[in-house]
Design a protein around this motif. Structure first.
Motif, PDB file in Angstrom:
ATOM      1  N   THR A 326       0.997  -1.202  -0.064  1.00 27.19           N
ATOM      2  CA  THR A 326       0.040  -0.027   0.037  1.00 27.19           C
ATOM      3  C   THR A 326       0.896   1.198   0.069  1.00 27.19           C
ATOM      4  O   THR A 326       1.957   1.039   0.234  1.00 27.19           O
ATOM      5  CB  THR A 326      -0.837   0.039   1.198  1.00 27.19           C
ATOM      6  OG1 THR A 326      -0.072  -0.070   2.466  1.00 27.19           O
ATOM      7  CG2 THR A 326      -2.138  -1.221   1.225  1.00 27.19           C
ATOM      8  N   GLY A 327       0.393   2.541  -0.201  1.00 24.49           N
ATOM      9  CA  GLY A 327       1.204   3.583  -0.475  1.00 24.49           C
ATOM     10  C   GLY A 327       1.839   3.888  -1.860  1.00 24.49           C
ATOM     11  O   GLY A 327       1.465   3.031  -2.766  1.00 24.49           O
ATOM     12  N   GLY A 328       2.751   4.461  -1.977  1.00 27.16           N
ATOM     13  CA  GLY A 328       3.400   4.597  -3.293  1.00 27.16           C
ATOM     14  C   GLY A 328       2.697   5.651  -4.216  1.00 27.16           C
ATOM     15  O   GLY A 328       3.374   5.937  -5.097  1.00 27.16           O
ATOM     16  N   LYS A 329       1.549   6.057  -4.005  1.00 25.44           N
ATOM     17  CA  LYS A 329       0.910   7.124  -4.520  1.00 25.44           C
ATOM     18  C   LYS A 329      -0.087   7.935  -3.425  1.00 25.44           C
ATOM     19  O   LYS A 329      -0.338   7.122  -2.435  1.00 25.44           O
ATOM     20  CB  LYS A 329      -0.180   6.660  -5.541  1.00 25.44           C
ATOM     21  CG  LYS A 329      -0.981   7.761  -6.259  1.00 25.44           C
ATOM     22  CD  LYS A 329      -1.807   7.083  -7.331  1.00 25.44           C
ATOM     23  CE  LYS A 329      -2.600   8.205  -8.080  1.00 25.44           C
ATOM     24  NZ  LYS A 329      -3.455   7.459  -9.008  1.00 25.44           N
ATOM     25  N   ASN A 330       0.067   9.052  -3.375  1.00 28.09           N
ATOM     26  CA  ASN A 330      -0.573   9.982  -2.425  1.00 28.09           C
ATOM     27  C   ASN A 330       0.198  10.011  -1.096  1.00 28.09           C
ATOM     28  O   ASN A 330      -0.323  10.489  -0.062  1.00 28.09           O
ATOM     29  CB  ASN A 330      -1.985   9.701  -2.300  1.00 28.09           C
ATOM     30  CG  ASN A 330      -2.898   9.751  -3.498  1.00 28.09           C
ATOM     31  OD1 ASN A 330      -2.970  10.878  -4.116  1.00 28.09           O
ATOM     32  ND2 ASN A 330      -3.651   8.834  -3.908  1.00 28.09           N
ATOM     33  N   SER A 331       1.431   9.356  -0.959  1.00 32.68           N
ATOM     34  CA  SER A 331       1.908   9.143   0.627  1.00 32.68           C
ATOM     35  C   SER A 331       3.417   9.025  -0.055  1.00 32.68           C
ATOM     36  O   SER A 331       3.996   8.283  -0.765  1.00 32.68           O
ATOM     37  CB  SER A 331       1.474   7.877   0.892  1.00 32.68           C
ATOM     38  OG  SER A 331       2.143   7.545   1.962  1.00 32.68           O
ATOM     39  N   PRO A 332       4.167   9.351   1.024  1.00 31.55           N
ATOM     40  CA  PRO A 332       5.859   9.072   1.040  1.00 31.55           C
ATOM     41  C   PRO A 332       6.273   7.800   1.612  1.00 31.55           C
ATOM     42  O   PRO A 332       7.364   7.534   1.605  1.00 31.55           O
ATOM     43  CB  PRO A 332       6.345  10.442   1.719  1.00 31.55           C
ATOM     44  CG  PRO A 332       5.410  10.392   2.938  1.00 31.55           C
ATOM     45  CD  PRO A 332       4.117  10.263   2.130  1.00 31.55           C
ATOM     46  N   TYR A 333       5.223   6.984   2.127  1.00 30.69           N
ATOM     47  CA  TYR A 333       5.613   5.792   2.493  1.00 30.69           C
ATOM     48  C   TYR A 333       5.040   4.309   1.682  1.00 30.69           C
ATOM     49  O   TYR A 333       3.909   4.583   0.954  1.00 30.69           O
ATOM     50  CB  TYR A 333       5.091   5.849   4.065  1.00 30.69           C
ATOM     51  CG  TYR A 333       5.534   6.798   4.809  1.00 30.69           C
ATOM     52  CD1 TYR A 333       6.950   6.643   5.260  1.00 30.69           C
ATOM     53  CD2 TYR A 333       4.604   7.838   5.522  1.00 30.69           C
ATOM     54  CE1 TYR A 333       7.375   7.510   5.888  1.00 30.69           C
ATOM     55  CE2 TYR A 333       5.078   8.465   6.508  1.00 30.69           C
ATOM     56  CZ  TYR A 333       6.741   8.560   6.541  1.00 30.69           C
ATOM     57  OH  TYR A 333       7.028   9.350   7.595  1.00 30.69           O
TER      58      TYR A 333
END
Length: 397
Positions: A326-333
């Motif tokens: 999860t993450g990788g888009k809309n997030s730096p994590y």
């Protein structure tokens, strides 16, 4: 004399201190190794030029008797007008109207996440997601509060929803989330707001990563959701938005309409801050005020795009390895499942020893983090690309 025995209920070491210690021990034993750290979410890009110039001008003002400033306005509960106006302008562009009296300038989101608990009774039941940013749990353990958990799992995309019949008084929500990178949709946040209003709970909404949101289906402020001003306190930071991890500045929004037991929480927080906090320096506030100017947003946007590129690089690597994340888009994590059934700390050691890459074990964020791992996009392009190359080579072997 008696100590606060609740501190004895904490884990022996803060998660990131343990990661740092293990990394330092490895580097000492293997000084020839080039270790890449994608663990702690510290930024690497410098402050935007417009911020630096604003701080220089402010520092020069402090060196002249006619423009020198001592204590800030209202003991800086509300900050200087230039900064407050810039924050209100940022909210207005999100379609949210606030009053200056609802803004409180601080030295960062981490401080306010812990300090805000001063205005709540120790008898309150606290609901936090699991896995979770350790500060939410540890500060409530220090206060002796009962903590219950909302299970965030692979099955629900690490986005737990309200469970009917669960009673909580304080609810922590971080979206985009640390550590999982998952982000709630506007409709999902509406469910949480309705739930909080129905049971009389208060949401502590950590919006530290709001500027990484680029999907129109997501909120950058919980106040974009109808009813949120009656139940939510929003905690924001310049750390990841503008690289202020070493400068320290943030702001917390406590709406005037947020009332519990007939008492304004806005007034309680103002009283707490004026008693225990002398505010953020004028120089820092003027630097922060430059962030949300037209030129400031352009320049910080370039840094944010830099980190988004890193996130894309990591996500592409995990796609090639066919690992759930999860993450990788809309997030730096980026939060992914450890390969081959490894535990979180087992994979930490394996990655450090065989690829010389440091991440953060998911189990350090809670029981549901076991078997998962977090990487951050805050490194340099070169280090991120090299780390992904090493990870891919190791896991494909």
């Amino acid at each position: 004399m008696k100590i606060n025995a609740n501190f004895l209920n904490l884990k022996d070491s803060y998660l990131f201190a343990t990661v740092g210690r293990k990394t330092a021990e490895y580097k000492k034993a293997h000084p020839e190794k080039d270790v890449i750290r994608l663990s702690i979410g510290d930024v690497t890009r410098p402050l935007a030029p417009v911020v630096v110039e604003a701080m220089k001008r402010a520092a020069e003002e402090m060196g002249k008797s006619e423009t020198f400033r001592g204590y800030g306005p209202d003991q800086t509960c509300y900050g200087y007008d230039k900064l407050l106006d810039s924050i209100l302008g940022s909210y207005a562009r999100k379609g949210v109207t606030l009053a200056k009296s609802e803004l409180f300038i601080s030295d960062g989101a981490k401080s306010d996440c812990g300090n805000i608990l001063d205005i709540f009774s120790q008898d309150n039941v606290v609901l936090v997601p699991d896995p979770v940013y350790p500060v939410y749990v540890d500060t409530n353990v220090m206060g002796g509060r009962v903590i219950i958990y909302a299970d965030a799992t692979q099955e629900n995309g690490f986005l737990p929803m309200p469970v009917k019949g669960t009673k909580a008084d304080i609810i922590y929500i971080c979206s985009p989330n640390n550590p999982t990178g998952a982000a709630y949709s506007r409709e999902q946040l509406k469910e949480w707001v309705d739930y909080a209003n129905e049971i009389g709970a208060v949401i502590l909404y950590d919006a530290a990563y709001e500027f990484f949101v680029c999907d129109d289906a997501l909120c950058r402020s919980i106040y974009e959701v109808e009813g949120a001003k009656d139940c939510a306190i929003e905690i924001c930071s310049y750390s990841k938005t503008a690289g202020f991890t070493g400068v320290r500045c943030g702001y917390t929004v406590v709406p005037e309409s947020l009332v519990r037991e007939g008492v304004s929480l806005n007034k309680l927080w103002a009283r707490r801050q004026s008693t225990k906090f002398n505010g953020v320096s004028y120089v820092t506030q003027m630097g922060a005020a430059a962030v949300f100017t037209e030129e400031g947003e352009k320049q910080i946007g370039e840094n944010l795009a830099y980190y988004r590129k890193n996130a894309e690089t990591i996500a592409h690597c995990l796609d090639e390895l066919n690992l759930f994340y999860t993450g990788g888009k809309n997030s730096p994590y980026i939060w992914f499942k450890c390969p081959n059934g490894m535990s979180s700390w087992e994979f930490f050691d394996y990655l450090l020893e065989n690829a010389n890459v440091v991440g953060t074990p998911g189990s350090g964020f809670g029981k549901n983090g076991e078997g998962f791992f977090r990487l951050t996009a805050f490194g340099t392009h070169e280090n991120t690309e090299e780390a992904c190359r090493r990870i891919a080579a190791l896991l494909k072997a």
